[in-house]
Design a protein around this motif. Structure first.
Motif, PDB file in Angstrom:
ATOM      1  N   LYS A  80     -33.913 -32.025  71.987  1.00 20.35           N
ATOM      2  CA  LYS A  80     -32.417 -32.718  71.174  1.00 20.35           C
ATOM      3  C   LYS A  80     -32.176 -33.443  70.151  1.00 20.35           C
ATOM      4  CE  LYS A  80     -28.847 -29.909  74.768  1.00 20.35           C
ATOM      5  NZ  LYS A  80     -27.900 -30.118  74.366  1.00 20.35           N
ATOM      6  N   PRO A  81     -32.224 -32.196  68.664  1.00 13.04           N
ATOM      7  CA  PRO A  81     -32.024 -33.597  67.756  1.00 13.04           C
ATOM      8  C   PRO A  81     -30.588 -34.241  68.010  1.00 13.04           C
ATOM      9  CG  PRO A  81     -31.149 -30.956  66.772  1.00 13.04           C
ATOM     10  CD  PRO A  81     -31.829 -31.145  68.456  1.00 13.04           C
ATOM     11  N   LEU A  82     -30.389 -35.493  67.298  1.00 15.24           N
ATOM     12  CA  LEU A  82     -29.379 -36.167  66.967  1.00 15.24           C
ATOM     13  C   LEU A  82     -28.930 -36.685  65.987  1.00 15.24           C
ATOM     14  CD1 LEU A  82     -30.751 -39.973  69.511  1.00 15.24           C
ATOM     15  CD2 LEU A  82     -29.096 -37.225  70.041  1.00 15.24           C
ATOM     16  N   THR A  83     -29.592 -36.166  65.330  1.00 15.42           N
ATOM     17  CA  THR A  83     -29.152 -36.397  63.321  1.00 15.42           C
ATOM     18  C   THR A  83     -30.010 -35.038  62.810  1.00 15.42           C
ATOM     19  OG1 THR A  83     -31.372 -37.251  63.141  1.00 15.42           O
ATOM     20  CG2 THR A  83     -29.964 -39.043  63.377  1.00 15.42           C
ATOM     21  N   ASN A  84     -30.611 -34.568  61.565  1.00 11.80           N
ATOM     22  CA  ASN A  84     -30.223 -33.513  60.707  1.00 11.80           C
ATOM     23  C   ASN A  84     -32.244 -33.404  61.041  1.00 11.80           C
ATOM     24  OD1 ASN A  84     -28.728 -31.977  60.201  1.00 11.80           O
ATOM     25  ND2 ASN A  84     -28.833 -33.385  57.831  1.00 11.80           N
ATOM     26  N   ILE A  85     -33.278 -32.826  61.129  1.00 12.38           N
ATOM     27  CA  ILE A  85     -34.964 -33.244  61.620  1.00 12.38           C
ATOM     28  C   ILE A  85     -35.416 -32.163  60.988  1.00 12.38           C
ATOM     29  CG2 ILE A  85     -33.764 -34.326  63.635  1.00 12.38           C
ATOM     30  CD1 ILE A  85     -35.622 -32.016  65.048  1.00 12.38           C
ATOM     31  N   LYS A  86     -36.788 -32.965  60.448  1.00 10.90           N
ATOM     32  CA  LYS A  86     -38.072 -31.933  59.727  1.00 10.90           C
ATOM     33  C   LYS A  86     -38.526 -32.136  60.737  1.00 10.90           C
ATOM     34  CE  LYS A  86     -39.832 -31.390  55.568  1.00 10.90           C
ATOM     35  NZ  LYS A  86     -40.748 -32.111  54.210  1.00 10.90           N
ATOM     36  N   LEU A  87     -39.746 -30.520  61.445  1.00  3.79           N
ATOM     37  CA  LEU A  87     -40.217 -30.344  61.946  1.00  3.79           C
ATOM     38  C   LEU A  87     -41.976 -29.745  61.592  1.00  3.79           C
ATOM     39  CD1 LEU A  87     -38.583 -28.415  65.459  1.00  3.79           C
ATOM     40  CD2 LEU A  87     -39.523 -31.718  64.655  1.00  3.79           C
ATOM     41  N   THR A  88     -43.017 -30.311  62.229  1.00  4.46           N
ATOM     42  CA  THR A  88     -44.130 -29.232  61.642  1.00  4.46           C
ATOM     43  C   THR A  88     -44.565 -28.453  63.232  1.00  4.46           C
ATOM     44  OG1 THR A  88     -45.102 -30.929  60.036  1.00  4.46           O
ATOM     45  CG2 THR A  88     -46.887 -29.861  60.912  1.00  4.46           C
ATOM     46  N   LEU A  89     -44.326 -27.789  62.977  1.00  2.00           N
ATOM     47  CA  LEU A  89     -44.665 -26.915  63.677  1.00  2.00           C
ATOM     48  C   LEU A  89     -46.246 -26.763  63.832  1.00  2.00           C
ATOM     49  CD1 LEU A  89     -42.407 -24.136  63.883  1.00  2.00           C
ATOM     50  CD2 LEU A  89     -42.032 -25.661  65.581  1.00  2.00           C
ATOM     51  N   LEU A  90     -47.181 -26.948  65.461  1.00  2.00           N
ATOM     52  CA  LEU A  90     -47.999 -27.268  65.709  1.00  2.00           C
ATOM     53  C   LEU A  90     -49.124 -26.170  66.282  1.00  2.00           C
ATOM     54  CD1 LEU A  90     -48.355 -30.934  67.232  1.00  2.00           C
ATOM     55  CD2 LEU A  90     -48.668 -30.320  64.667  1.00  2.00           C
TER      56      LEU A  90
END
Length: 90
Positions: A80-90
Motif C-alpha cells: 500500500k502507498p504511504l505517499t503519492n507514488i510513481k510506478l513503472t510496471l515491469l
C-alpha cells in the motif's frame, strides 16, 4: 479532512494518475479495479510476478513478501502507498 485519505498512483504507461483509497487491500487490487492488466501469480501460489519499479514515493507491506524484492522494487499484491507514488510496471 477525510477518514479515508487517498494517494495518487502515477504509472509510466498511463496518462492520468489513479487514486488509492485507504480501504483498498493492495496496489494490485486498485490496478485490477481500474482494468489495468498486471502480471501476477500469487493467487496460484507463486510470488514475485507482480513486481514493479518504485520510481517515487514510499510504500508499506501488508505482509512480508515471500519473494526477494530488490531495492527500488515493490510487489503490488502486498503493498500500500504511504505517499503519492510513481510506478513503472515491469
Amino acid at each position: 479532512m477525510s477518514d479515508n485519505p487517498c494517494h495518487k498512483i502515477t504509472i509510466d504507461s498511463l496518462d492520468e494518475p489513479l487514486e488509492f483509497a485507504a480501504q483498498s487491500p493492495s496496489l494490485l487490487d486498485t490496478l485490477e479495479k481500474a482494468n489495468i492488466e498486471v502480471a501476477y501469480q500469487c493467487r496460484e501460489g507463486f510470488c514475485g510476478a507482480c513486481r514493479a519499479k518504485l520510481d517515487e514515493g514510499k510504500v508499506s507491506y501488508n505482509q512480508e513478501p515471500l519473494a526477494f524484492v530488490r531495492d527500488g522494487e515493490v510487489l503490488l499484491c502486498c503493498t500500500k502507498p504511504l505517499t503519492n507514488i510513481k510506478l513503472t510496471l515491469l
